[in-house]
Design an enzyme around this catalytic site. Structure first.
Site, PDB file in Angstrom:
ATOM      1  N   PRO A 119      15.627  -7.500  37.857  1.00  0.00           N
ATOM      2  CA  PRO A 119      15.002  -8.536  37.425  1.00  0.00           C
ATOM      3  C   PRO A 119      14.784  -9.982  38.363  1.00  0.00           C
ATOM      4  CG  PRO A 119      16.277  -7.448  35.915  1.00  0.00           C
ATOM      5  CD  PRO A 119      16.618  -6.927  36.831  1.00  0.00           C
ATOM      6  N   CYS A 120      13.815 -10.041  38.011  1.00  0.00           N
ATOM      7  CA  CYS A 120      13.553 -10.783  39.778  1.00  0.00           C
ATOM      8  C   CYS A 120      13.090 -12.436  39.028  1.00  0.00           C
ATOM      9  CB  CYS A 120      12.382 -10.475  40.081  1.00  0.00           C
ATOM     10  SG  CYS A 120      10.939 -10.294  39.469  1.00  0.00           S
ATOM     11  N   ASN A 121      13.233 -12.867  38.116  1.00  0.00           N
ATOM     12  CA  ASN A 121      13.152 -14.031  37.033  1.00  0.00           C
ATOM     13  C   ASN A 121      13.667 -15.243  37.796  1.00  0.00           C
ATOM     14  OD1 ASN A 121      13.397 -11.372  35.548  1.00  0.00           O
ATOM     15  ND2 ASN A 121      11.840 -13.267  34.387  1.00  0.00           N
ATOM     16  N   TYR A 135      14.513 -15.468  40.628  1.00  0.00           N
ATOM     17  CA  TYR A 135      14.695 -15.265  42.566  1.00  0.00           C
ATOM     18  C   TYR A 135      13.129 -15.587  42.678  1.00  0.00           C
ATOM     19  CZ  TYR A 135      18.589 -12.821  42.650  1.00  0.00           C
ATOM     20  OH  TYR A 135      20.485 -12.483  42.082  1.00  0.00           O
TER      21      TYR A 135
END
Length: 350
Positions: A83-85, A87
């Site tokens: 999950p990139c939330n 970054y």
């Protein structure tokens, strides 16, 4: 023997579609689905329906923090788009300090447990800068320490013929005891491709009965605002009458009510949609349908997303472009098959 692929944070199946369609002309080098995991129910339904309809039980709808990986079948390859939330450049960039930042460690745990021959990990370009760059360094170090030679690269998918400006860090790792060198596929073969969003959306026309193609109802105010915004402009760069201007203090996000430029690739497809962050058609005063957005992500029209319209929008926004994933998987397979291909030097800078 085909490579059996396990996937964590699988999303709706953009990576999986690319893996299963990777074809280097040698039937001994292919990739097959083994299992997948995601915490969102509708996303798992989409994956089951399109990727493994004959083995729905191999998609585990579970929070990764509670998933018992020891019950999963053996694999030869691992993919994880963690999950990139935390970054994302758009988000608050909490990096390792956020809820999602540390989830990459489950990919590391899976590498230690299954020891696959190779892996592919994906995240947003903003990962390089989170925690002043410390997060990225820590992640790369831990991946290396599990016993892999890694090749991190910032892929600009529009340079590979994808009709969307989407920049993602993808890390390919090959187990140290295997004498194979992966190289980043070159963008040169894709130089002449028409990857404009107009071509992607209109050629061929989307069938009348295509799934996930319902229109969004636009308010009168939004329609009037869009009529004043030219292709490629947004709510802040357009010449809007005073009653249609946005009274947003500080926030000048370039994608607010931004209309596509039909002759260029789309801007980045995201999972959001509120407050003018839908992607807007260059000609008609409306947001794109989910099917149009899926085309920008190179999903075939036969790919049926499950769940509510909002859920589908999020699924499409968090996916890896199918054809982009396919290009990278084919480079991996060619590396293992000993087939030469045009390559470029790995680079994680803009």
């Amino acid at each position: 023997m085909p490579y059996r692929l396990g996937e964590l944070f699988c999303g709706p199946g953009g990576i999986a579609w690319g893996a299963l369609h990777a074809d280097i002309g040698n039937p001994e080098y292919t990739i097959v689905h083994q299992w997948a995991n995601d915490y969102d129910a509708s996303t798992c339904d989409t994956y089951r329906y399109n990727i493994c309809p004959d083995a729905p039980q191999t998609v585990y709808h579970e929070d990764i923090r509670k998933l018992d990986m020891s019950k999963l079948a053996p694999i030869d390859a691992l993919a994880f788009g963690f999950p990139c939330n935390d970054y994302s450049v758009v988000g608050e960039q909490k990096g390792m300090d956020g809820v999602y930042g540390p989830l990459y460690s489950y990919g590391v745990a899976a590498l230690k447990l299954f020891k696959p021959q190779w892996f592919l990990a994906e995240n947003v370009g903003g990962l390089r800068n989170a925690n002043e760059g410390r997060a990225f360094t820590k992640i790369l170090t831990e991946l290396r320490e599990t016993g892999y030679t890694i090749t991190p690269h910032l892929y600009k998918f529009e340079e590979y013929g994808i009709p969307q400006a989407r920049h993602r860090i993808i890390i390919v790792g090959v187990r140290n005891d295997i004498d194979v060198t992966f190289r980043v596929p070159s963008v040169e073969p894709y130089k002449g491709i028409d990857n404009s969003c107009r071509t992607a959306i209109e050629n061929p026309p989307i069938p009348e009965n295509a799934p996930n193609n319902e229109r969004t109802r636009q308010s009168e105010m939004v329609i009037r605002r869009l009529q004043h915004i030219l292709p490629g402009q947004n709510a802040f760069t357009a010449d809007l009458p005073e009653d249609l201007q946005l009274n947003i203090k500080g926030a000048r996000i370039s994608q607010i009510y931004k209309r596509l430029d039909p002759d260029k690739p789309s801007y980045t497809v995201t999972g959001s949609g509120g407050g003018g962050t839908h992607i807007y058609h260059w000609e008609e005063p409306r947001a794109l349908t989910n099917r149009e957005r899926a085309r920008l992500q190179t999903f075939p029209d036969t790919y049926v997303f499950q769940g509510s319209k909002e859920s589908v929008r999020k699924q499409i926004g968090m996916a890896v472009p199918c054809r982009g994933a396919q290009i990278i998987f084919e480079a991996i397979l060619k590396s293992f098959a000993g087939i030469e291909y045009p390559y470029t030097e790995a680079n994680i800078n803009e």
